[in-house]
Design a protein around this motif. Structure first.
Motif, short mmCIF file in Angstrom:
data_model
loop_
_atom_site.label_atom_id
_atom_site.label_comp_id
_atom_site.label_asym_id
_atom_site.label_seq_id
_atom_site.Cartn_x
_atom_site.Cartn_y
_atom_site.Cartn_z
N GLU A 281 -0.68 6.99 5.86
CA GLU A 281 -1.24 6.10 6.46
C GLU A 281 -2.86 6.06 6.43
O GLU A 281 -3.60 4.98 6.29
N ASP A 282 -3.43 7.32 6.30
CA ASP A 282 -4.83 7.27 6.19
C ASP A 282 -5.33 7.09 4.73
O ASP A 282 -6.54 6.84 4.40
N ARG A 283 -4.39 7.44 3.84
CA ARG A 283 -4.69 7.19 2.43
C ARG A 283 -4.67 5.68 2.01
O ARG A 283 -5.06 5.45 0.77
N LYS B 220 3.45 5.91 -4.23
CA LYS B 220 4.43 6.82 -3.80
C LYS B 220 3.93 8.25 -4.05
O LYS B 220 4.24 9.10 -3.22
N VAL B 221 3.49 8.68 -5.26
CA VAL B 221 3.21 10.14 -5.49
C VAL B 221 1.98 10.30 -4.46
O VAL B 221 1.95 11.51 -4.16
N LEU B 222 1.10 9.40 -4.38
CA LEU B 222 -0.12 9.84 -3.35
C LEU B 222 0.31 9.90 -2.02
O LEU B 222 -0.04 10.84 -1.40
N ALA B 223 1.37 9.20 -1.60
CA ALA B 223 1.76 9.06 -0.15
C ALA B 223 2.59 10.55 -0.19
O ALA B 223 2.33 11.17 0.99
N ASP B 224 3.40 10.86 -0.99
CA ASP B 224 4.12 12.20 -0.79
C ASP B 224 3.19 13.41 -0.97
O ASP B 224 4.03 14.25 -0.44
N ILE C 257 2.64 19.52 -9.00
CA ILE C 257 2.14 19.44 -7.45
C ILE C 257 3.43 18.88 -6.71
O ILE C 257 3.71 17.88 -6.91
N PRO C 258 4.09 19.94 -6.18
CA PRO C 258 5.10 19.35 -5.08
C PRO C 258 4.75 18.61 -3.86
O PRO C 258 3.77 18.50 -3.52
N PRO C 259 5.64 17.58 -3.38
CA PRO C 259 5.14 16.74 -2.43
C PRO C 259 5.07 17.50 -1.21
O PRO C 259 5.59 18.69 -0.95
N VAL D 29 2.80 -0.71 5.18
CA VAL D 29 3.82 -0.63 4.56
C VAL D 29 3.57 0.77 3.69
O VAL D 29 4.54 1.17 2.98
N PHE D 30 2.44 1.28 3.69
CA PHE D 30 2.11 2.55 2.68
C PHE D 30 3.00 3.90 2.84
O PHE D 30 3.42 4.10 3.82
N GLY D 31 3.69 4.10 1.89
CA GLY D 31 4.86 5.17 1.46
C GLY D 31 6.19 4.49 1.64
O GLY D 31 7.17 5.31 1.47
N ASP D 32 6.42 3.43 2.29
CA ASP D 32 7.65 2.86 2.09
C ASP D 32 7.90 2.02 0.90
O ASP D 32 7.20 0.76 0.64
N GLU D 33 8.77 2.52 0.11
CA GLU D 33 9.02 1.84 -1.38
C GLU D 33 9.45 0.37 -1.21
O GLU D 33 8.86 -0.48 -1.84
N ARG D 34 10.17 -0.04 -0.27
CA ARG D 34 10.85 -1.27 -0.37
C ARG D 34 9.70 -2.13 0.09
O ARG D 34 9.46 -3.16 -0.60
N ARG D 35 9.19 -1.81 1.20
CA ARG D 35 7.99 -2.81 2.03
C ARG D 35 6.84 -2.73 1.04
O ARG D 35 6.18 -3.85 0.85
N MET D 36 6.45 -1.80 0.20
CA MET D 36 5.41 -1.71 -0.73
C MET D 36 5.75 -2.64 -1.80
O MET D 36 4.99 -3.59 -2.28
#
Length: 351
Positions: free
Chosen positions: A293-295, A283-287, A348-350, A106-113
Motif C-alpha cells: 500500500e505504501d508503493r 502486481k510485480v511491484l506489489a509482490d 527476483i522472487p516475490p 485496491v493496490f495489490g488486488d488483481e480483481r479490484r485493480m
C-alpha cells in the motif's frame, strides 16, 4: 470512480491543448508542452505527498474536487501564460490526490485493480472525440470551461467516499526495498518514453500525415476500446514486460512510419498492449514490496514524473529532429523498461 473518469478526460485533453496553447500564445511546441508538464508536476506532488501525509477520508476527496473545479474554470478566460501554467500545476495536485485515493484502496488486488484500471479506457472511448469537438468549436477557453464544469459531477455524488477502513494504520512509512526501487525506476522510464511520443500524436499526425485532430480522436477512441478488455481482464498477467515491449513497438511505428493506416493501427494497439501490461507491472511491484500500500502512491508519482519529463523531451526532439527521432528515442526507452521488468519478474522472487 467518477473522479477517476474525470482525471482520464483531463489527461486526454492534453494532446489537443498543446497545439492550441502554441497558437494562442505564439510559442514553440516544446514550450507549449509545459501546459501538460506543469500539470503532471503537480500530479507528482499530489500523489507522492498524499500517501505520506493523508488518509483516504471524505474531506480529502471533496477538497481535491473543489480545487479541480476552480483550477479549470479560472483557466477558461485565457489568462497570462505564467498564470495558466500555475493553474495547471494546481490542477495536477488535485488529480494526484484523486489517483491516490482510488489506487490506495485496491493496490495489490488483481480483481479490484482491474476495476479501477478499466475506467481509463472505458471513458477514453468517448473522451477523445468529445474533447476534440470542444477544442475545434471553442478553442482553449472552451476546453477549460468544459473540464471545470465536468469536475462538479464527482462532488455531487461524494457522500460515502471515505475509505480509511480499507487502508491499514501505520505509525511510520516503510521504505521501498531494492527490487521495488528498480521497478519504480523502470515505470518512470517507460512513461517518460511513452508520454514523449503519445502526447504529440496529434501534432505528428498533422505534420507528417495531414490528419485533423478530429480524425486522430477516432484513433484515440479505438485505442480506448481495445484497452477495455485488456484492463478488465481479471486473470493472471504473467509477462507484463512483454506487453511493455509491444507498446514500445507501437511508439516506434508512430514516429518512424509515415503511413496513415500504420499510424492508426499503432495508436489503437498501444491501448491494448499498455493496459495488458501496466496492471501486471503493478502486481510485480506489489509482490516485491514489503508494504504494497505504501508503493501505490509511489508508483503513481513515479509514472507522473515520467509524464512530466516526457512531453518536454518530446517537444524538443520533435522541433529539432522530427517525428522519426522522437519515435526512435521514445520507443527505445520503453523497450528498455520492458526488458527490465521481464528480468525483475524472472530473477527476483516475490516477498
Amino acid at each position: 470512480m467518477l473522479a477517476t473518469a474525470f482525471s482520464t478526460i483531463v489527461f486526454t485533453a492534453t494532446p489537443f491543448l498543446i497545439p492550441l496553447v502554441a497558437d494562442e500564445y505564439d510559442v514553440g511546441l516544446a514550450f507549449a508542452s509545459l501546459v501538460g508538464t506543469t500539470q503532471l508536476a503537480g500530479f507528482v506532488v499530489g500523489s507522492w505527498g498524499s500517501g505520506r501525509f493523508l488518509r483516504p477520508r471524505r474531506r480529502v476527496f471533496v477538497a481535491a474536487m473543489v480545487v479541480a473545479v476552480a483550477a479549470n474554470l479560472l483557466a477558461s478566460p485565457v489568462p497570462p501564460l505564467y498564470l495558466l501554467l500555475l493553474l495547471r500545476f494546481v490542477s495536477g495536485v488535485s488529480l494526484g490526490l484523486i489517483s491516490w485515493f482510488g489506487w490506495v484502496q485496491v493496490f495489490g488486488d488483481e480483481r479490484r485493480m482491474g476495476d479501477i484500471a478499466t475506467i481509463g479506457p472505458v471513458v477514453g472511448i468517448v473522451s477523445a472525440p468529445l474533447v476534440a469537438l470542444v477544442a475545434v468549436r471553442g478553442g482553449m477557453a472552451e476546453v477549460f470551461l468544459f473540464l471545470g464544469l465536468l469536475a462538479v459531477a464527482p462532488l455531487i455524488f461524494n457522500r460515502g467516499s471515505g475509505a480509511t477502513e480499507q487502508v491499514p494504520e501505520r505509525t511510520e512509512r516503510s521504505r521501498a526495498v531494492p527490487a521495488a526501487r528498480v521497478m519504480l525506476l523502470l515505470l518512470g522510464l517507460f512513461t517518460t518514453g511513452g508520454s514523449a511520443v503519445f502526447q504529440f500524436a496529434v501534432v505528428i499526425a498533422d505534420r507528417e500525415l495531414g490528419l485533423t485532430a478530429a480524425t486522430v480522436a477516432i484513433a484515440f477512441s479505438l485505442n480506448a476500446v481495445v484497452g477495455v478488455p485488456a484492463a478488465r481482464y481479471s486473470g493472471p498477467r504473467p509477462w507484463p514486460g512483454v506487453w511493455m515491449m509491444g507498446t514500445a513497438g507501437c511508439a516506434f511505428l508512430v514516429g518512424l512510419v509515415n503511413v496513415a493506416p500504420v499510424f492508426f493501427v499503432a495508436v489503437i494497439m498501444w491501448g491494448f498492449f499498455f493496459w495488458m501490461g501496466i496492471p501486471g507491472v503493478f502486481k510485480v511491484l506489489a509482490d516485491r514490496s514489503v508494504n504494497p500500500e505504501d508503493r501505490a502512491g509511489d508508483a503513481q508519482a513515479v509514472m507522473a514524473t515520467g509524464r512530466v519529463i516526457g512531453p518536454f523531451v518530446g517537444g524538443a526532439l520533435l522541433d529539432t529532429g522530427g517525428a522519426a527521432t522522437l519515435g526512435l528515442a521514445g520507443g527505445t526507452m520503453m523497450l528498455a523498461a520492458g526488458v527490465g521488468v521481464f528480468a525483475v519478474r524472472v530473477l527476483i522472487p516475490p516477498q
